[in-house]
Design an enzyme around this catalytic site. Structure first.
Site, PDB file in Angstrom:
ATOM      1  N   HIS A  98       0.838  -1.212   0.000  1.00  0.00           N
ATOM      2  CA  HIS A  98       0.000   0.000   0.000  1.00  0.00           C
ATOM      3  C   HIS A  98       0.872   1.262   0.000  1.00  0.00           C
ATOM      4  CE1 HIS A  98      -2.963   3.014   1.025  1.00  0.00           C
ATOM      5  NE2 HIS A  98      -2.154   3.397   1.994  1.00  0.00           N
ATOM      6  N   HIS A 137       1.320   5.139  -2.536  1.00  0.00           N
ATOM      7  CA  HIS A 137       1.599   6.548  -2.223  1.00  0.00           C
ATOM      8  C   HIS A 137       2.786   7.147  -2.958  1.00  0.00           C
ATOM      9  CE1 HIS A 137      -1.161   7.395   1.135  1.00  0.00           C
ATOM     10  NE2 HIS A 137      -1.009   6.121   1.491  1.00  0.00           N
ATOM     11  N   GLU A 144      -5.994   9.355   0.123  1.00  0.00           N
ATOM     12  CA  GLU A 144      -6.308   7.922   0.152  1.00  0.00           C
ATOM     13  C   GLU A 144      -7.385   7.495  -0.852  1.00  0.00           C
ATOM     14  OE1 GLU A 144      -4.617   5.637   1.559  1.00  0.00           O
ATOM     15  OE2 GLU A 144      -3.499   6.626   3.155  1.00  0.00           O
ATOM     16  N   SER A 165      -4.192   0.644  -4.456  1.00  0.00           N
ATOM     17  CA  SER A 165      -3.623  -0.590  -3.907  1.00  0.00           C
ATOM     18  C   SER A 165      -4.689  -1.652  -3.651  1.00  0.00           C
ATOM     19  CB  SER A 165      -2.814  -0.291  -2.638  1.00  0.00           C
ATOM     20  OG  SER A 165      -3.630   0.265  -1.630  1.00  0.00           O
TER      21      SER A 165
HETATM   22 CO    CO Z   1      -2.177   5.235   2.973  1.00  0.00          CO
END
Ligand code: CO
Length: 296
Positions: free
Chosen positions: A135, A140, A183, A202
């Site tokens: 993730h 990110h 997010e 993700s």
């Molecule tokens: Co995150």
């Protein structure tokens, strides 16, 4: 040897039982990754590459390529850092897992992005309840190469330090902004809606759901509206917010939030699935399959 994350304890919070880790920065123990760990990375990477083609934001895909991330092995933070430092001055640091808020904000404010060094186990391929290396890295890191988004992340960190010093409600309002942008954000590009939120890119299921399902709302970005909106931590989101550009994001968040926190303090929160008369609605969700409670 297969190194294990060092959990210190579990703490009960309003979001359930949350693991508490050491806050120290750790060297990525790259040589301790097992064949199974690399295979997990490969499987997740290849699966998401396929799904994200035509779904992820242009910059996400381009930047991932610039980093030279491949399915063949878990990337080395040091190698990614050579690219990242030169491009935007950001740097990845290894951590054991979720950090206390203030520690996290302080890293971001100093252009350090904490990446969980361990990767999920094979039985967690489709779902894991806390951030892992896949993730954090896959989700990110690509957008940290984008100068505008990189500045937004730093500003968010500085804003977090400030909100932390105001009151817990300010922090709740700020956290919702992070949730619905960093997010779970969508962006409108020439060829349609695309994903830029890390929590979506993700996730195999949510990458498809957020764009193609009729169930969730897709609504235009609106700062105060987002700050009032509760969200989901254990199901797909009921609402996604859509930006037109990363410039829009940074411009809208440039003003001092102190008066905004004061204004919002007297206003009720908005349930995760609500649509309001003032919303710019791209899709009014059917609400199919929604849980009736559990907004946080
Ligand atoms: Co995150």
């Amino acid at each position: 040897m297969n190194a294990q994350p060092r959990r210190v304890e579990h703490r009960q919070t309003d979001k359930g039982s949350v693991p508490v880790y050491t806050t120290a920065v750790v060297e990525q123990p790259w040589s301790t990754y097992t064949r199974e760990d690399h295979a997990t990375w490969a499987q997740l990477f290849e699966r998401q590459q396929t799904i994200l083609d035509g779904r992820a934001a242009r910059e996400f895909v381009e930047n991932q390529r610039k980093f030279g991330m491949t399915p063949h092995a878990i990337p080395k933070f040091d190698e990614l850092n050579r690219v990242l430092r030169r491009a935007t001055g950001w740097e990845l640091i290894g951590v054991e897992g979720l950090l206390p808020e203030l520690t996290f904000f302080d890293h971001l404010a100093n252009r350090r992005f904490p990446v969980t060094w361990w990767i999920r186990k094979p039985e967690q391929i489709d779902y894991i309840s806390e951030p892992d290396l896949f993730h954090d890295l896959f989700g990110h890191v690509p957008l940290l190469l984008n100068p505008v988004f990189a500045d937004y992340m730093q500003a968010y960190g500085a804003g977090g330090v400030k909100a932390h010093g105001i009151n817990p409600e300010a922090l709740v309002h700020l956290t919702r902004l992070y949730w619905y942008t960093v997010e779970f954000g969508l962006i409108r590009q020439d060829d349609g809606l695309r994903i830029y939120g890390s929590g979506i890119v993700s996730s195999k299921g949510e990458s498809i759901y957020c764009l193609e399902s009729h169930a969730p709302n897709r609504i235009g970005f609106d700062l105060k509206r987002i700050m009032r909106t509760r969200y989901r931590i254990d199901t797909y989101q009921k609402t996604y917010f859509v930006i037109d550009s990363y410039e829009q994001l940074i411009d809208a968040t440039r003003p001092d939030f102190t008066p905004i926190y004061a204004e919002l303090a007297n206003q009720p929160s908005i349930p995760a699935g609500n649509v309001r008369p003032t919303d710019t609605v791209f899709n009014r969700g059917t609400g199919e399959g929604w849980a009736t409670d559990g907004d946080v």
